[in-house]
Scaffold this active site. Sequence first.
Site, PDB file in Angstrom:
ATOM      1  N   VAL A   1       1.322  -1.051   0.605  1.00 25.94           N
ATOM      2  CA  VAL A   1      -0.156   0.128  -0.094  1.00 25.94           C
ATOM      3  C   VAL A   1       1.058   1.336   0.146  1.00 25.94           C
ATOM      4  O   VAL A   1       1.876   1.233   0.655  1.00 25.94           O
ATOM      5  CB  VAL A   1      -0.484   0.056   1.213  1.00 25.94           C
ATOM      6  N   CYS A   2       0.578   2.321  -0.888  1.00 21.59           N
ATOM      7  CA  CYS A   2       1.589   3.263  -0.522  1.00 21.59           C
ATOM      8  C   CYS A   2       3.171   3.544  -1.687  1.00 21.59           C
ATOM      9  O   CYS A   2       2.920   2.204  -2.226  1.00 21.59           O
ATOM     10  CB  CYS A   2       1.019   3.586   0.402  1.00 21.59           C
ATOM     11  N   THR A   3       3.759   3.793  -0.238  1.00 18.44           N
ATOM     12  CA  THR A   3       5.389   3.544  -0.639  1.00 18.44           C
ATOM     13  C   THR A   3       5.867   2.282  -0.757  1.00 18.44           C
ATOM     14  O   THR A   3       7.161   2.542  -0.182  1.00 18.44           O
ATOM     15  CB  THR A   3       5.938   4.883  -0.309  1.00 18.44           C
TER      16      THR A   3
END
Length: 223
Positions: A100-102
């Site tokens: 998720v995300c970075t």
Amino acid sequence: MPLSFGLLVFPDVQQLDLTAPYEIFASAEHATVHLLWKDLEPVRSSTGLWLRPSTTFADCPPLDVLCVPGGSGVNALMQDEEVLDFVRHSAAAVRYLTSVCTGSLVLGAAGLLKGRRATTHWNAHDFLERFGALPTQGRVVRDGNLITAGGVTSGIDFGLTVLAELCGTEEAQSVQLGLEYAPEPPFEAGTPDSAPAHVLEFTRRRLAASRRQREQLLTSRGI
């Protein structure tokens, strides 16, 4: 069928990157969710929420899904060979490798994105190519058993997507309904394309220091 989910928890994790999919996975029937770290000492998220790991790397059971969330703490993880070795080892055994995300940058640092479509937070999307990934826009992007999510709140959509893959659409919809996930945001400012120009510029400045640190880190490592 029992399912085992593992989410990496670490200092300066973005808590919603972690807790959004955690809530989805933990709401499924016959699911066990592990918070994974080197030891069992509490860690503090980037916004100050304390989180307690439930399982160490050494004691991690077989997993169906490994998820790496993002946050400012990702910078340290990209240089931590103990973490990267754990992710590589787990990736060879899980049914789905996810982020998720970075968190996708950690998968990239572990050498797991080469030639594969992936996404991340909009402010880090251009970094994906440095890891040999094929940067792809989308809240949830799938390439085989690799499933990556965009920034922060996309972890909810991601969690439901993974749950549908493992348990079927009806179970995923039931979890969605139980959580009353029917977003109606008060503003159309959730993406760079929809946000007013001055809000986008302000937000870029707000995130500039973190981005600069990440840029320096990747450059110093020849990435």
